[in-house]
Design a protein around this motif. Structure first.
Motif, PDB file in Angstrom:
ATOM      1  N   ILE A   5       0.596  -1.241  -0.395  1.00  0.00           N
ATOM      2  CA  ILE A   5      -0.061  -0.033   0.081  1.00  0.00           C
ATOM      3  C   ILE A   5       1.135   1.365  -0.163  1.00  0.00           C
ATOM      4  CG2 ILE A   5      -1.589   1.904   1.489  1.00  0.00           C
ATOM      5  CD1 ILE A   5      -2.931  -1.175   1.750  1.00  0.00           C
ATOM      6  N   PRO A   6       2.217   1.139   1.260  1.00  0.00           N
ATOM      7  CA  PRO A   6       2.812   2.450   0.849  1.00  0.00           C
ATOM      8  C   PRO A   6       3.710   2.376  -0.763  1.00  0.00           C
ATOM      9  CG  PRO A   6       2.947   1.240   2.970  1.00  0.00           C
ATOM     10  CD  PRO A   6       2.187   0.844   1.558  1.00  0.00           C
ATOM     11  N   LEU A   7       3.922   1.367  -1.082  1.00  0.00           N
ATOM     12  CA  LEU A   7       4.286   1.273  -2.656  1.00  0.00           C
ATOM     13  C   LEU A   7       3.678   2.079  -3.423  1.00  0.00           C
ATOM     14  CD1 LEU A   7       6.722   1.033  -4.410  1.00  0.00           C
ATOM     15  CD2 LEU A   7       6.306  -1.535  -4.583  1.00  0.00           C
ATOM     16  N   VAL A   8       2.418   1.907  -3.541  1.00  0.00           N
ATOM     17  CA  VAL A   8       1.236   2.381  -4.223  1.00  0.00           C
ATOM     18  C   VAL A   8       1.150   4.505  -4.291  1.00  0.00           C
ATOM     19  CG1 VAL A   8      -1.599   2.369  -5.018  1.00  0.00           C
ATOM     20  CG2 VAL A   8      -0.069   0.033  -4.642  1.00  0.00           C
ATOM     21  N   ALA A   9       0.754   4.192  -2.849  1.00  0.00           N
ATOM     22  CA  ALA A   9       1.322   5.896  -2.669  1.00  0.00           C
ATOM     23  C   ALA A   9       1.982   6.490  -3.420  1.00  0.00           C
ATOM     24  CB  ALA A   9       0.676   6.196  -1.058  1.00  0.00           C
ATOM     25  N   LEU A  10       3.213   5.487  -3.414  1.00  0.00           N
ATOM     26  CA  LEU A  10       3.961   6.785  -3.719  1.00  0.00           C
ATOM     27  C   LEU A  10       4.340   6.470  -5.039  1.00  0.00           C
ATOM     28  CD1 LEU A  10       7.053   7.427  -2.954  1.00  0.00           C
ATOM     29  CD2 LEU A  10       8.488   4.979  -3.019  1.00  0.00           C
ATOM     30  N   LEU A  11       3.805   5.464  -6.006  1.00  0.00           N
ATOM     31  CA  LEU A  11       4.437   5.443  -7.227  1.00  0.00           C
ATOM     32  C   LEU A  11       2.606   6.526  -7.798  1.00  0.00           C
ATOM     33  CD1 LEU A  11       4.398   1.734  -7.765  1.00  0.00           C
ATOM     34  CD2 LEU A  11       5.851   3.342  -8.652  1.00  0.00           C
ATOM     35  N   GLY A  12       1.560   6.506  -7.020  1.00  0.00           N
ATOM     36  CA  GLY A  12       0.998   7.143  -7.345  1.00  0.00           C
ATOM     37  C   GLY A  12       1.226   8.659  -7.363  1.00  0.00           C
ATOM     38  N   PRO A  46       4.113 -13.272 -10.356  1.00  0.00           N
ATOM     39  CA  PRO A  46       5.074 -13.221  -9.056  1.00  0.00           C
ATOM     40  C   PRO A  46       6.307 -13.185  -9.397  1.00  0.00           C
ATOM     41  CG  PRO A  46       3.574 -14.846 -10.700  1.00  0.00           C
ATOM     42  CD  PRO A  46       3.503 -13.563 -11.286  1.00  0.00           C
ATOM     43  N   ASP A  47       7.647 -13.138 -10.549  1.00  0.00           N
ATOM     44  CA  ASP A  47       8.532 -12.401 -10.838  1.00  0.00           C
ATOM     45  C   ASP A  47       8.744 -11.278 -10.178  1.00  0.00           C
ATOM     46  OD1 ASP A  47       9.091 -14.999 -11.535  1.00  0.00           O
ATOM     47  OD2 ASP A  47       9.045 -14.769 -13.299  1.00  0.00           O
ATOM     48  N   ILE A  48       7.834 -10.144 -10.925  1.00  0.00           N
ATOM     49  CA  ILE A  48       7.915  -8.895 -10.270  1.00  0.00           C
ATOM     50  C   ILE A  48       7.649  -8.864  -9.121  1.00  0.00           C
ATOM     51  CG2 ILE A  48       6.440  -6.321 -10.913  1.00  0.00           C
ATOM     52  CD1 ILE A  48       5.945  -7.891 -13.732  1.00  0.00           C
ATOM     53  N   ARG A  49       6.647  -9.064  -8.416  1.00  0.00           N
ATOM     54  CA  ARG A  49       6.298  -8.572  -6.943  1.00  0.00           C
ATOM     55  C   ARG A  49       7.759  -9.869  -6.126  1.00  0.00           C
ATOM     56  NH1 ARG A  49       2.038  -7.838  -4.046  1.00  0.00           N
ATOM     57  NH2 ARG A  49       0.695  -8.957  -5.895  1.00  0.00           N
ATOM     58  N   HIS A  50       8.241 -10.603  -6.547  1.00  0.00           N
ATOM     59  CA  HIS A  50       9.345 -11.080  -5.397  1.00  0.00           C
ATOM     60  C   HIS A  50      10.990 -10.157  -5.742  1.00  0.00           C
ATOM     61  CE1 HIS A  50      12.371 -14.464  -4.418  1.00  0.00           C
ATOM     62  NE2 HIS A  50      13.438 -13.794  -5.702  1.00  0.00           N
ATOM     63  N   VAL A  51      10.851  -9.787  -7.037  1.00  0.00           N
ATOM     64  CA  VAL A  51      12.527  -8.623  -7.790  1.00  0.00           C
ATOM     65  C   VAL A  51      11.637  -7.696  -6.552  1.00  0.00           C
ATOM     66  CG1 VAL A  51      12.593  -7.227  -9.062  1.00  0.00           C
ATOM     67  CG2 VAL A  51      12.839  -9.625  -9.923  1.00  0.00           C
ATOM     68  N   LEU A  52      10.693  -7.015  -6.511  1.00  0.00           N
ATOM     69  CA  LEU A  52       9.866  -5.965  -6.122  1.00  0.00           C
ATOM     70  C   LEU A  52      10.264  -5.921  -4.738  1.00  0.00           C
ATOM     71  CD1 LEU A  52       6.976  -4.161  -7.480  1.00  0.00           C
ATOM     72  CD2 LEU A  52       9.435  -3.298  -7.591  1.00  0.00           C
ATOM     73  N   THR A  53      10.082  -7.604  -3.943  1.00  0.00           N
ATOM     74  CA  THR A  53      10.075  -7.602  -2.075  1.00  0.00           C
ATOM     75  C   THR A  53      11.621  -7.102  -2.098  1.00  0.00           C
ATOM     76  OG1 THR A  53       8.520  -8.830  -2.188  1.00  0.00           O
ATOM     77  CG2 THR A  53       9.824  -9.659  -0.822  1.00  0.00           C
ATOM     78  N   GLY A  54      12.413  -8.269  -3.002  1.00  0.00           N
ATOM     79  CA  GLY A  54      13.877  -8.187  -1.827  1.00  0.00           C
ATOM     80  C   GLY A  54      14.495  -6.852  -2.185  1.00  0.00           C
ATOM     81  N   LEU A  55      14.000  -5.892  -3.506  1.00  0.00           N
ATOM     82  CA  LEU A  55      14.208  -4.234  -3.165  1.00  0.00           C
ATOM     83  C   LEU A  55      13.753  -3.807  -1.917  1.00  0.00           C
ATOM     84  CD1 LEU A  55      14.131  -3.529  -7.199  1.00  0.00           C
ATOM     85  CD2 LEU A  55      16.117  -3.741  -6.138  1.00  0.00           C
ATOM     86  N   MET A  56      13.073  -4.197  -1.800  1.00  0.00           N
ATOM     87  CA  MET A  56      12.566  -3.711  -0.423  1.00  0.00           C
ATOM     88  C   MET A  56      13.360  -4.322   1.136  1.00  0.00           C
ATOM     89  SD  MET A  56      10.107  -1.810  -0.826  1.00  0.00           S
ATOM     90  CE  MET A  56       9.816  -0.234   0.026  1.00  0.00           C
ATOM     91  N   LEU A  58      16.431  -5.483   0.612  1.00  0.00           N
ATOM     92  CA  LEU A  58      17.430  -4.960   0.742  1.00  0.00           C
ATOM     93  C   LEU A  58      17.765  -3.312   0.836  1.00  0.00           C
ATOM     94  CD1 LEU A  58      20.736  -5.266  -0.440  1.00  0.00           C
ATOM     95  CD2 LEU A  58      19.881  -4.288  -2.921  1.00  0.00           C
ATOM     96  N   ILE A  59      15.915  -2.605   0.885  1.00  0.00           N
ATOM     97  CA  ILE A  59      16.080  -1.327   0.486  1.00  0.00           C
ATOM     98  C   ILE A  59      16.380  -0.720   2.298  1.00  0.00           C
ATOM     99  CG2 ILE A  59      14.717   0.842   0.952  1.00  0.00           C
ATOM    100  CD1 ILE A  59      14.112   0.500  -2.225  1.00  0.00           C
ATOM    101  N   THR A  60      15.624  -1.430   2.863  1.00  0.00           N
ATOM    102  CA  THR A  60      15.049  -1.342   4.341  1.00  0.00           C
ATOM    103  C   THR A  60      15.989  -2.120   5.739  1.00  0.00           C
ATOM    104  OG1 THR A  60      13.551  -3.493   4.736  1.00  0.00           O
ATOM    105  CG2 THR A  60      12.343  -1.703   4.043  1.00  0.00           C
ATOM    106  N   GLY A  61      17.081  -3.476   4.503  1.00  0.00           N
ATOM    107  CA  GLY A  61      18.125  -3.899   5.516  1.00  0.00           C
ATOM    108  C   GLY A  61      16.886  -5.442   6.088  1.00  0.00           C
ATOM    109  N   ARG A  62      16.458  -5.814   5.729  1.00  0.00           N
ATOM    110  CA  ARG A  62      15.977  -7.141   6.685  1.00  0.00           C
ATOM    111  C   ARG A  62      17.153  -8.509   5.909  1.00  0.00           C
ATOM    112  NH1 ARG A  62       9.602  -6.623   6.079  1.00  0.00           N
ATOM    113  NH2 ARG A  62       8.393  -5.165   7.023  1.00  0.00           N
TER     114      ARG A  62
END
Length: 62
Positions: A5-12, A46-56, A58-62
């Protein structure tokens, strides 16, 4: 993905900025939005979601 949801808001917000300040025309924004909806219904979703999850992660340090 827990940040969808925050990602959707940011893209909006990015879309509104592109419409107002970068000269993106309304019909171009509509085409991009429709492309996103159609892309979400493909086998690549699913691949796009997996890449986005990996990027997030990486950014958040999980």
């Amino acid at each position: 993905m827990t940040v969808s949801i925050p990602l959707v808001a940011l893209l909006g917000v990015a879309l509104v900025i592109a419409l107002r300040f970068l000269g993106l025309r309304l019909w171009q924004a509509i085409v991009c939005t429709l492309f996103g909806f159609l892309l979400a219904a493909t086998a690549l979703a699913p691949d796009i979601r997996h890449v986005l999850t990996g990027l997030m992660d990486l950014i958040t340090g999980r």
